[in-house]
Scaffold this motif. Structure first.
Motif, PDB file in Angstrom:
ATOM      1  N   GLY A 134      42.974  45.414  42.775  1.00  0.00           N
ATOM      2  CA  GLY A 134      42.374  46.311  43.752  1.00  0.00           C
ATOM      3  C   GLY A 134      41.386  47.230  43.075  1.00  0.00           C
ATOM      4  O   GLY A 134      41.465  47.446  41.870  1.00  0.00           O
ATOM      5  N   VAL A 135      40.440  47.734  43.864  1.00  0.00           N
ATOM      6  CA  VAL A 135      39.503  48.700  43.331  1.00  0.00           C
ATOM      7  C   VAL A 135      40.257  50.005  43.139  1.00  0.00           C
ATOM      8  O   VAL A 135      41.090  50.372  43.967  1.00  0.00           O
ATOM      9  N   GLN A 136      39.943  50.674  42.043  1.00  0.00           N
ATOM     10  CA  GLN A 136      40.567  51.964  41.750  1.00  0.00           C
ATOM     11  C   GLN A 136      40.579  52.866  42.985  1.00  0.00           C
ATOM     12  O   GLN A 136      39.611  52.909  43.729  1.00  0.00           O
ATOM     13  N   GLY A 137      41.688  53.568  43.172  1.00  0.00           N
ATOM     14  CA  GLY A 137      41.719  54.533  44.265  1.00  0.00           C
ATOM     15  C   GLY A 137      42.132  53.960  45.601  1.00  0.00           C
ATOM     16  O   GLY A 137      41.899  54.565  46.635  1.00  0.00           O
ATOM     17  N   ASN A 138      42.753  52.788  45.595  1.00  0.00           N
ATOM     18  CA  ASN A 138      43.237  52.235  46.851  1.00  0.00           C
ATOM     19  C   ASN A 138      44.739  52.420  47.013  1.00  0.00           C
ATOM     20  O   ASN A 138      45.370  51.735  47.815  1.00  0.00           O
ATOM     21  N   GLY A 139      45.321  53.336  46.214  1.00  0.00           N
ATOM     22  CA  GLY A 139      46.737  53.651  46.362  1.00  0.00           C
ATOM     23  C   GLY A 139      47.607  53.128  45.231  1.00  0.00           C
ATOM     24  O   GLY A 139      48.809  53.360  45.228  1.00  0.00           O
ATOM     25  N   GLN A 140      46.982  52.436  44.251  1.00  0.00           N
ATOM     26  CA  GLN A 140      47.783  51.875  43.157  1.00  0.00           C
ATOM     27  C   GLN A 140      48.518  52.966  42.378  1.00  0.00           C
ATOM     28  O   GLN A 140      49.716  52.854  42.106  1.00  0.00           O
ATOM     29  N   THR A 141      47.768  54.014  42.000  1.00  0.00           N
ATOM     30  CA  THR A 141      48.355  55.085  41.184  1.00  0.00           C
ATOM     31  C   THR A 141      49.551  55.693  41.908  1.00  0.00           C
ATOM     32  O   THR A 141      50.637  55.846  41.331  1.00  0.00           O
ATOM     33  N   GLU A 142      49.359  56.010  43.180  1.00  0.00           N
ATOM     34  CA  GLU A 142      50.421  56.638  43.949  1.00  0.00           C
ATOM     35  C   GLU A 142      51.611  55.698  44.095  1.00  0.00           C
ATOM     36  O   GLU A 142      52.762  56.129  44.050  1.00  0.00           O
ATOM     37  N   LEU A 143      51.308  54.412  44.266  1.00  0.00           N
ATOM     38  CA  LEU A 143      52.382  53.435  44.426  1.00  0.00           C
ATOM     39  C   LEU A 143      53.269  53.410  43.184  1.00  0.00           C
ATOM     40  O   LEU A 143      54.505  53.472  43.273  1.00  0.00           O
ATOM     41  N   VAL A 144      52.641  53.352  42.016  1.00  0.00           N
ATOM     42  CA  VAL A 144      53.405  53.319  40.773  1.00  0.00           C
ATOM     43  C   VAL A 144      54.217  54.603  40.627  1.00  0.00           C
ATOM     44  O   VAL A 144      55.394  54.587  40.261  1.00  0.00           O
ATOM     45  N   SER A 152      61.936  48.257  24.237  1.00  0.00           N
ATOM     46  CA  SER A 152      62.985  48.103  23.239  1.00  0.00           C
ATOM     47  C   SER A 152      64.362  48.376  23.811  1.00  0.00           C
ATOM     48  O   SER A 152      65.360  48.232  23.125  1.00  0.00           O
ATOM     49  N   ARG A 153      64.409  48.804  25.067  1.00  0.00           N
ATOM     50  CA  ARG A 153      65.746  48.970  25.643  1.00  0.00           C
ATOM     51  C   ARG A 153      65.977  47.888  26.693  1.00  0.00           C
ATOM     52  O   ARG A 153      65.099  47.084  26.968  1.00  0.00           O
ATOM     53  N   GLU A 154      67.159  47.889  27.253  1.00  0.00           N
ATOM     54  CA  GLU A 154      67.498  46.928  28.295  1.00  0.00           C
ATOM     55  C   GLU A 154      66.586  47.158  29.493  1.00  0.00           C
ATOM     56  O   GLU A 154      66.629  48.211  30.119  1.00  0.00           O
ATOM     57  N   VAL A 155      65.759  46.185  29.812  1.00  0.00           N
ATOM     58  CA  VAL A 155      64.798  46.396  30.876  1.00  0.00           C
ATOM     59  C   VAL A 155      64.894  45.293  31.922  1.00  0.00           C
ATOM     60  O   VAL A 155      64.885  44.108  31.597  1.00  0.00           O
ATOM     61  N   ARG A 156      65.020  45.684  33.181  1.00  0.00           N
ATOM     62  CA  ARG A 156      65.049  44.717  34.281  1.00  0.00           C
ATOM     63  C   ARG A 156      63.676  44.613  34.922  1.00  0.00           C
ATOM     64  O   ARG A 156      63.293  43.608  35.491  1.00  0.00           O
ATOM     65  N   LEU A 157      62.959  45.739  34.850  1.00  0.00           N
ATOM     66  CA  LEU A 157      61.699  45.833  35.583  1.00  0.00           C
ATOM     67  C   LEU A 157      60.698  46.555  34.700  1.00  0.00           C
ATOM     68  O   LEU A 157      61.017  47.592  34.111  1.00  0.00           O
ATOM     69  N   LEU A 158      59.504  45.996  34.571  1.00  0.00           N
ATOM     70  CA  LEU A 158      58.449  46.656  33.800  1.00  0.00           C
ATOM     71  C   LEU A 158      57.283  46.956  34.725  1.00  0.00           C
ATOM     72  O   LEU A 158      56.744  46.060  35.370  1.00  0.00           O
ATOM     73  N   ILE A 159      56.928  48.231  34.814  1.00  0.00           N
ATOM     74  CA  ILE A 159      55.748  48.614  35.575  1.00  0.00           C
ATOM     75  C   ILE A 159      54.673  48.928  34.552  1.00  0.00           C
ATOM     76  O   ILE A 159      54.780  49.910  33.816  1.00  0.00           O
ATOM     77  N   ALA A 160      53.653  48.110  34.474  1.00  0.00           N
ATOM     78  CA  ALA A 160      52.602  48.327  33.481  1.00  0.00           C
ATOM     79  C   ALA A 160      51.300  48.650  34.209  1.00  0.00           C
ATOM     80  O   ALA A 160      50.747  47.803  34.901  1.00  0.00           O
ATOM     81  N   ALA A 161      50.849  49.905  34.069  1.00  0.00           N
ATOM     82  CA  ALA A 161      49.614  50.318  34.729  1.00  0.00           C
ATOM     83  C   ALA A 161      48.502  50.380  33.693  1.00  0.00           C
ATOM     84  O   ALA A 161      48.610  51.115  32.723  1.00  0.00           O
ATOM     85  N   GLN A 162      47.446  49.622  33.903  1.00  0.00           N
ATOM     86  CA  GLN A 162      46.298  49.583  32.997  1.00  0.00           C
ATOM     87  C   GLN A 162      46.763  49.500  31.533  1.00  0.00           C
ATOM     88  O   GLN A 162      46.378  50.334  30.719  1.00  0.00           O
ATOM     89  N   PRO A 163      47.577  48.507  31.181  1.00  0.00           N
ATOM     90  CA  PRO A 163      48.209  48.532  29.850  1.00  0.00           C
ATOM     91  C   PRO A 163      47.240  48.345  28.695  1.00  0.00           C
ATOM     92  O   PRO A 163      47.593  48.670  27.567  1.00  0.00           O
ATOM     93  N   THR A 164      46.038  47.857  28.948  1.00  0.00           N
ATOM     94  CA  THR A 164      45.139  47.625  27.810  1.00  0.00           C
ATOM     95  C   THR A 164      43.811  48.349  27.967  1.00  0.00           C
ATOM     96  O   THR A 164      42.830  48.002  27.315  1.00  0.00           O
ATOM     97  N   ARG A 165      43.779  49.367  28.813  1.00  0.00           N
ATOM     98  CA  ARG A 165      42.512  50.057  29.056  1.00  0.00           C
ATOM     99  C   ARG A 165      41.969  50.686  27.777  1.00  0.00           C
ATOM    100  O   ARG A 165      42.658  51.440  27.085  1.00  0.00           O
ATOM    101  N   GLY A 166      40.750  50.344  27.445  1.00  0.00           N
ATOM    102  CA  GLY A 166      40.055  51.008  26.342  1.00  0.00           C
ATOM    103  C   GLY A 166      40.612  50.751  24.952  1.00  0.00           C
ATOM    104  O   GLY A 166      40.432  51.574  24.070  1.00  0.00           O
ATOM    105  N   ILE A 167      41.285  49.633  24.717  1.00  0.00           N
ATOM    106  CA  ILE A 167      41.785  49.395  23.358  1.00  0.00           C
ATOM    107  C   ILE A 167      41.180  48.128  22.779  1.00  0.00           C
ATOM    108  O   ILE A 167      40.549  47.334  23.476  1.00  0.00           O
ATOM    109  N   ASP A 168      41.390  47.929  21.464  1.00  0.00           N
ATOM    110  CA  ASP A 168      40.722  46.834  20.763  1.00  0.00           C
ATOM    111  C   ASP A 168      41.344  45.475  21.108  1.00  0.00           C
ATOM    112  O   ASP A 168      42.477  45.391  21.578  1.00  0.00           O
TER     113      ASP A 168
END
Lengths: 509, 368, 346
Positions: free
Chosen positions: A294-304, A421-437
């Motif tokens: 989605g285009v930024q600002g369509n509710g993604q941030t709030e949803l997370v 690194s801990r027991e994880v059932r659900l991963l919410i990853a928001a913009q996980p690679t923004r601006g990195i190499d």
């Protein structure tokens, strides 16, 4: 192409040093009249630094800048503007609470007596937007505009100052594929009228589609110059990174299990009290990556934020493993096995003044072995950090180093390490690679896929359509706070997704 | 890639770190004294005579030193209150009001309940005083957490309210009705409530040192301290990490007020013996100087408070023997505060690089 | 409507109706009061205006600083130092105009000091303000000598014709000079902020300094100048206290007014007219506070208990009001986005 056109802008041997980093080293390039020069390089290659020097925001340590053949000392943006240079920054330089007209005239105001002459400004803006086919409402507040419209305001802002050299820094980062196409049309019509454009990007496809000439920057140095018809995505990628790059993330087919995250008719307000998520329903199953496009600002941030307990839910339910977590405290949700990689790593994901070790226990500092009762166990925290730093390839002098001293990619790895690194059932990853190499991006992508293969449900929110298409098993498109379509990744095309992101109805595709 | 070695107790390194940490405050004090001397000279007095009298009055004799301890004790509590709040990203300018409340309630417990056993009586009075300070600070904490009203304004306003409130109590319901008394003050506290000297050292001072240790432990060795510091460093990262930011904000303010209230109670029970309006005016601001001079380190609060305490103890002697108005102390303290806060000046003077450690930003707008 | 789009839009139709209604109701209330007790009403309103003068000047000082992005909690100290210097000049020269200039100069210098700390030395701005407050107490305390006598104070000047209008005349057109000046400054600063180039740029550097920088505006230089102007406004407030209101200097004579001014600034959403409304509210509360003591025997029966309150409780009133105002309004008003942040290019 336009080999004989006069050179309007030239950089000669530009060197710029920041504490601990050599951002530009002996960089030279030329821009010819009426051409589009693409400046290609991965995040941190020094593209923006170079442009900020050309625009007078930074002063170079060595080298010189020539405008139309004459050496120029850019003491500040005013000097650059005087020489006809305009720049559209990656993060728009617009005051959100000002109107479009106020933003455009700022710094180049016309006055009648002591008071501003807004009528004259409005006339001039109207004329410019007519001539260049850039429709804007001068009296709209900038904060109410879409990103695409804000970009138009930025371009008019440069033209208002009679810019004939336009620098566009990552202009497509926040646009849909169709908006990107529209931008390309605008750029072409500008060059047809004699404007010369420097186009900064790390997206190979766009370079090939738009540029007349391509200059590639790596670690602050020019490593090559080429033309689109002599290059391919693969050759450009290798030039940019300095080794062969896997353009595709390697992954097996997913084996989705039971539903882990279920959102039922979720409605949310933003900080201003406006409804931004509208009766949204979505589920993510164990062992799959659901990409939210989605285009930024369509509710993604709030949803997370709502899923992770950081934003109150107006209506609807959030279920994790069938249990109701609507409105639960962030800690309870985290303890249920929900990991969260926030979109703003420096503001929300890390405490910059803390050591790597303390950041690695930011949400587990209170449980054994890191604490006994209320007493912390410093040794256990250090030991834990030693392990994770090795396991997640975090490049840091040691674990007591302040995390602020790490590169963006390594900072992001600290967060990924902490969350996975801990027991994880659900991963919410928001913009996980923004601006990195690129190296860190590849590593983080592998980690996300590995988590999926261990049976974790992954909700991936990204503004990069390429990232979504590379990682996701299913793709949901969000528009104005609703899921307008959910498609299997294998059958989704860029064009189709782009149209959906722009609000097209799925049945019309 | 380098691996960190298992941390060893490195005494040499720690000693150097300690010296380094003391460098900036010490330089700040020296420069402030120098400028103070200049001001004294400009107003026509001899700074050397003034300063030596100041030294005499603060540290020159056993009696002088006792007075310094007396002055330093409430400053330690106040300094700890400000320093602790600071760690949580809060600027408690209200130590003054919290101290007044603590002082008058300790006095009330002290004079209103006769015949309690000594240890119990003083402990009760201290506790009630501290709790009243905590309660007073809680108002500002709650306002900050739930309305966003910045604590700098609310605590200052609460200082004025506390001043009026205690003035009324001491001049009305709790007034000393002893024949001949016309001023606003409470009766003297019972002997059982007064704090004795232990081996020549006032109990209050011993208490202050122990509390400083406890605060240090709380901040650096406990999970609550970690939460406090995290909220102070980055409220948003704290929220994302599941730390209840509002709760911590209120708790930090309450603990800070508890310390200030305890300081007021100690002062009342150990030194003054009753509550008198106007006693220790300006302590709130001095506590800020102490906390920042100690760079918000609870243990360093002790020497910082001793220094400021000595200056206060020696001020009247200085005024008497050199004619320099004792208010020059306030000027010097403000200068110390300036040079500690603007440490980039001292970095420049000493040509050392600033250390990048934890920094708390207080002035990111008005909250909300 | 062409009054800079942003405020025109911010004030929605509903809030405009509400404001208009409230002002109308207030006007009717005043007229009714005037009809029943003309003298008392005039006296209360006159006092309200004068009591609000240092508060609105302090708030204007805050607005100038904060609109440009610099937090200023040192207004209290700026007022105190300026009050003292104005007083000293008055003692030395007996020339009230020079005394006012002295107060302005003192405020400007302390403002420059605040700018130096906040902008160049990058001291946390809240701490910088605290340094000023403490320094002001110390300096005025050290240099103040008992027994200095002033040579008069500023007296009301009646404006011919206008001052003979019933009610409005004595309230608005028979004031001493600094009070007049404060009323003019409300309008001037409103125009400056919202209708001029300077104002547009000032608001831009308070909201998004990087954006201003990229169009060639010298952010830090503009901040310096705004903070210095703010200091001079605070200086005028101090001058009001020692040259117009009291006519002398007393230790710590500002008594928290600088902080009240900040609350009023927030109440007024960083606008001059809004702040004026808040300042008048405080002026009214202060007036009532001093009136209650005189009116003890003449209060209506249902208000008799007010007269019985100990003076300390009445003394708390303005401070409690400040807290209430702050708690009630701080969340609703949006401060300038870059407030309190040092602007650095890298």
């Amino acid at each position: 192409m336009r080999g004989d056109a006069p050179v309007v802008l030239e950089a000669r041997g530009i060197t710029k040093r920041f504490p601990g980093v050599l951002a530009n080293e002996q960089v030279s390039l030329t821009l010819q009249h009426g051409e589009v020069l693409a400046l290609l390089g991965e995040n941190g290659a020094g593209k923006t630094t170079l442009m900020n020097i050309l625009y007078g925001l930074y002063q170079q340590d060595a080298g010189e800048v020539l405008v139309r053949g004459k050496p120029v000392r850019m003491r500040g943006p005013s000097a650059a503007i005087r020489h006809g240079i305009g720049m559209v920054h990656q993060h728009f330089m617009l005051v959100p609470v000002f109107t479009v007209a106020e933003n455009i005239i700022l710094g180049a105001e016309t006055s009648r007596g002591p008071l501003l002459d807004m009528a004259a400004a409005r006339r001039h803006i109207h004329e410019l937007s007519q001539r260049h086919n850039l429709a804007v409402d001068p009296d709209a507040l900038v904060k109410d505009l879409s990103v695409g419209q804000q970009q138009r305001v930025e371009i008019i802002k440069a033209l208002y100052r009679n810019a004939t050299i336009l620098i566009l820094d990552e202009p497509t980062a926040v646009l849909t594929p169709q908006e990107t196409d529209e931008l390309f049309v605008i750029i072409r019509s500008l060059t047809a009228q004699g404007v010369s454009v420097i186009f900064i990007t790390h997206k190979l496809r766009e370079v090939l589609a738009l540029a007349d000439r391509i200059v590639v920057l790596r670690r602050g140095r020019v490593v090559g110059e080429t033309r689109p018809r002599e290059a391919s995505e693969r050759s450009l990628a290798e030039m940019m990174v300095g080794r062969s790059v896997i353009l595709q993330v390697e992954k097996q087919t997913a084996h989705p299990g039971a539903t882990v995250l279920a959102l039922e008719q979720l409605s949310l307000n933003d900080d201003r009290g406006q409804q931004v998520v509208n009766a949204l329903t979505l589920d993510v199953r164990a062992g799959e990556v659901l990409g939210l496009a989605g285009v930024q600002g369509n509710g993604q941030t709030e949803l997370v934020e709502a899923i992770t307990g950081l934003r109150p839910v107006r209506a609807g339910r959030v279920l994790i493993d069938g249990q109701d977590y609507t409105g639960a405290a962030p800690r309870r949700i985290s303890e249920s096995g929900c990991a969260h990689v926030p979109e703003d790593r420096q503001e929300d994901g890390l405490v910059l003044g803390y050591s790597v070790a303390d950041n690695l226990v930011l949400n587990t500092y209170y449980v054994a072995p890191f604490a006994h009762g209320i007493v912390r166990d410093g040794q256990a925290v250090l030991h834990h950090a030693e392990q994770l730093v090795a396991q997640y390839d975090v490049r840091t002098p040691n674990v007591t180093t302040s995390v602020a001293a790490l590169s963006g990619g390594n900072q992001q790895k600290v967060i990924i390490a902490r969350e996975l690194s801990r027991e994880v059932r659900l991963l919410i990853a928001a913009q996980p690679t923004r601006g990195i190499d690129v190296g860190s991006i590849e590593f983080i992508h592998q980690q996300i896929i590995a988590a999926r293969d261990r049976g974790t449900a992954v909700l991936l929110v990204s503004a990069e359509l390429d990232e979504i298409m590379a990682l996701a098993d299913r793709i949901a498109v969000i528009y104005h706070g609703r899921i307008v379509a959910t498609l299997p990744a294998t059958s989704a095309s860029r064009e189709q997704l782009g149209l959906l992101m722009a609000g097209a109805q799925p049945e019309h595709l | 890639m380098e691996r960190a070695k298992p941390p060893k107790v490195d005494l040499w390194g720690r000693g150097r770190a300690l010296l380094r940490a003391a460098l900036i405050p010490t330089t700040a004090v020296l420069i402030a004294l120098l400028i103070g001397a200049l001001i004294i000279a400009l107003s026509g007095a001899n700074p050397l005579i003034a300063y030596s009298a100041l030294f005499e009055g603060g540290l020159g004799s056993t009696r002088a030193f006792a007075r310094t301890l007396e002055k330093a004790t409430p400053l330690i509590f106040g300094g700890l209150a400000v320093a602790l709040a600071f760690k949580g990203g809060l600027f408690n300018i209200g130590a003054q009001g919290q101290l007044l409340l603590g002082a008058i309630f300790a006095a009330y417990i002290g004079f209103a309940f006769q015949g309690l056993p000594p240890v119990l009586h003083s402990a009760l009075a201290l506790l009630v005083g501290a709790l009243l300070g905590a309660l007073w600070a809680a108002i500002a904490g709650l306002l900050k957490a739930f309305t966003g009203a910045h604590e700098v304004i609310t605590t200052i306003m609460l200082n004025f309210v506390a001043f009026n409130l205690t003035d009324w109590l001491a001049d009305g319901p709790w007034k000393d009705r002893a024949p001949g008394n016309i001023v606003a003050r409470t009766p003297k506290v019972a002997a059982a409530a007064a704090l004795p000297n232990l081996g020549g050292i006032p109990l209050g001072m011993i208490l202050a040192a122990l509390v400083a240790l406890a605060v240090w432990w709380l901040i650096w060795r406990t999970t609550s301290g970690f939460e406090l510091r995290t909220v102070g460093q980055s409220p948003s990262a704290a929220r994302y990490a599941g730390i209840p930011v509002r709760q911590i904000t209120v708790l930090a303010m309450v603990t800070s007020g508890f310390l200030a209230g305890l300081g007021g109670a100690v002062e009342t029970l150990g030194v003054v013996g009753r509550f008198q309006p106007g006693f220790n005016a300006g302590l709130g601001f001095n506590a800020i100087t102490v906390a920042l001079l100690a760079r918000t380190n609870p243990l360093a609060v002790i020497p910082a408070a001793l220094l400021i305490g000595a200056m206060q103890a020696g001020a009247s002697r200085m005024q008497f023997s050199s004619g320099v108005a004792s208010e020059i102390i306030d000027v010097i303290q403000a200068l110390i505060l300036f040079f500690v806060a603007a440490d980039s000046i001292i970095h420049g003077v000493l040509r050392i690089k600033p250390d990048d450690g934890e920094h708390v930003a207080l002035s990111s707008g008005w909250g909300a | 409507m062409q009054i800079t789009g942003s405020i025109a839009r911010a004030a929605t139709q509903r809030t405009r109706w509400l404001t208009g209604g409230l002002l109308g109701a207030l006007a009717i209330l005043i007229l009714v009061a005037y009809a029943r007790a003309p003298q008392a009403t005039t006296a209360v309103l006159t006092s309200t205006i004068r009591q609000s003068t240092p508060i609105i000047l302090g708030a204007l000082a805050g607005i100038m600083c904060e609109r440009s992005g610099v937090v200023n909690i040192g207004i209290e100290g700026m007022m105190l130092i300026a009050a003292f210097l104005g007083f000293l000049v008055n003692v030395w020269t007996g020339n009230l105009l020079l005394a006012i200039l002295g107060a302005l100069l003192a405020g400007g210098i302390v403002g420059a000091f605040h700018a130096l700390m906040a902008i160049s030395l990058k001291v946390d701005q809240i701490i910088a303000g605290t340094v000023i407050n403490i320094l002001a107490l110390g300096f005025t305390g050290y240099f103040y000598q008992q027994g200095l006598t002033t040579q008069g104070k500023l007296v009301p000047v009646e404006i011919p014709l206008l001052s003979s209008i019933p009610l409005l005349g004595p309230v608005l057109f028979a004031n001493p000079p600094i009070t007049y000046l404060s009323l003019v400054l409300i309008i001037v600063i409103h125009l400056l902020l919202f209708r001029t180039r300077w104002g547009l740029r000032t608001r831009a550097i308070g909201e998004h300094p990087a954006a201003a920088d990229t169009v060639g505006i010298a952010v830090n230089r503009m901040r310096y100048i705004n903070v210095i102007i703010g200091g001079m406004l605070a200086g005028l407030a101090g001058g009001f206290l020692s040259l117009e209101s009291v006519g002398s200097f007393e230790r710590n004579m500002t008594n928290g007014r600088g902080f009240v001014a900040l609350a009023v600034m927030i109440f007024g959403k960083w606008t001059p007219f809004g702040a004026w409304g808040g300042a008048l509210l405080f002026g009214f509360a202060n007036t009532m506070q001093s009136q209650i003591q005189f009116m003890q025997n003449r209060l209506p029966p249902w208000l008799a208990w007010v007269g019985q309150l100990p003076p300390q409780f009445i003394g708390m009133l303005p401070y409690l009001l400040t807290i209430a105002v702050l708690a009630g309004f701080v969340g609703r008003a949006r401060p300038p986005a870059a407030l309190g942040k040092v602007y650095e290019k890298e």
